[in-house]
Design a protein around this motif. Structure first.
Motif, PDB file in Angstrom:
ATOM      1  N   VAL A 185       0.964  -1.307   0.110  1.00  0.00           N
ATOM      2  CA  VAL A 185      -0.210   0.073   0.003  1.00  0.00           C
ATOM      3  C   VAL A 185       0.941   1.294   0.072  1.00  0.00           C
ATOM      4  N   LEU A 186       0.702   2.165  -1.041  1.00  0.00           N
ATOM      5  CA  LEU A 186       1.559   3.256  -1.145  1.00  0.00           C
ATOM      6  C   LEU A 186       0.647   4.578  -0.977  1.00  0.00           C
ATOM      7  N   CYS A 211       5.505   8.491  10.896  1.00  0.00           N
ATOM      8  CA  CYS A 211       5.247   7.040  10.068  1.00  0.00           C
ATOM      9  C   CYS A 211       6.060   6.009  10.361  1.00  0.00           C
ATOM     10  N   ASP A 212       7.388   6.277  10.394  1.00  0.00           N
ATOM     11  CA  ASP A 212       8.121   5.103  11.108  1.00  0.00           C
ATOM     12  C   ASP A 212       7.917   4.616  12.646  1.00  0.00           C
ATOM     13  N   ILE A 213       7.213   5.375  13.428  1.00  0.00           N
ATOM     14  CA  ILE A 213       6.946   4.957  14.735  1.00  0.00           C
ATOM     15  C   ILE A 213       5.603   3.841  14.411  1.00  0.00           C
ATOM     16  N   LEU A 237       4.819   8.817   1.176  1.00  0.00           N
ATOM     17  CA  LEU A 237       5.302  10.130   0.928  1.00  0.00           C
ATOM     18  C   LEU A 237       4.657  11.181   1.118  1.00  0.00           C
ATOM     19  N   SER A 238       5.386  12.267   1.662  1.00  0.00           N
ATOM     20  CA  SER A 238       4.783  13.487   2.286  1.00  0.00           C
ATOM     21  C   SER A 238       4.212  14.264   1.049  1.00  0.00           C
ATOM     22  N   GLY A 239       3.171  15.092   1.235  1.00  0.00           N
ATOM     23  CA  GLY A 239       2.685  15.987   0.414  1.00  0.00           C
ATOM     24  C   GLY A 239       2.555  17.472   0.989  1.00  0.00           C
ATOM     25  N   ILE A 291       6.924   2.742   5.949  1.00  0.00           N
ATOM     26  CA  ILE A 291       8.201   2.817   5.315  1.00  0.00           C
ATOM     27  C   ILE A 291       8.053   4.226   4.503  1.00  0.00           C
ATOM     28  N   GLY A 292       8.706   5.497   5.209  1.00  0.00           N
ATOM     29  CA  GLY A 292       8.619   6.547   4.565  1.00  0.00           C
ATOM     30  C   GLY A 292       9.772   6.700   3.210  1.00  0.00           C
ATOM     31  N   LEU A 293       9.331   6.749   2.370  1.00  0.00           N
ATOM     32  CA  LEU A 293      10.331   7.227   1.138  1.00  0.00           C
ATOM     33  C   LEU A 293      10.874   8.337   0.950  1.00  0.00           C
TER      34      LEU A 293
END
Length: 133
Positions: free
Chosen positions: A46-47, A111-113, A81-83, A117-119
């Motif tokens: 899921v992305l 996100c990590d916590i 990904l952040s927007g 997986i943050g790109l």
């Protein structure tokens, strides 16, 4: 073959209607229903490609955390990904000298916590698939 569910501009926590009427619990319910449909497809990945939540200000990351919990992939990896909406600064944050870099780092820490997986300036690789953020 790898199955990817690509989502974008969820704006979790935004009012249910453009006019500002409604409430976030109605929106949250709609997100839960949509996430169930996504998960029924049993994606490998899921992305979410930006604008996960609105109103993510310092100390009030609840909408982002809720979004991450609702959409977390039970069948594989969860990437994000952040927007621009994820990184806007409130007036209070600007007055407190909170920077966009601070907001960016905070977004990916949350996100990590929460097991995503943050790109963040790095590629993701699985089998023959490469995703670059």
């Amino acid at each position: 073959m790898i199955k990817v569910a690509l989502l974008s501009d969820l704006h979790y926590g935004l009012s249910a209607f453009p006019s500002g009427e409604g409430n976030s619990s109605f929106t949250a319910l709609r997100h839960v229903e949509f996430a169930k449909k996504v998960h029924e497809e049993k994606p490998d990945i899921v992305l979410i490609s930006g604008d996960l939540a609105d109103n993510i200000y310092k100390g009030t990351e609840g909408a982002l955390v809720d979004c991450l919990k609702v959409y977390k992939n039970p069948y594989g990896d969860s990437l994000c990904l952040s927007g621009n909406h994820d990184l806007w600064l409130s007036t209070q944050e600007k007055l407190a000298k909170f920077t966009y870099e601070d907001k960016y780092n905070k977004f990916y820490k949350v996100c990590d916590i929460n097991g995503w997986i943050g790109l963040r300036n790095k590629p993701y690789h699985k089998d023959d698939l490469w995703i670059v953020g």
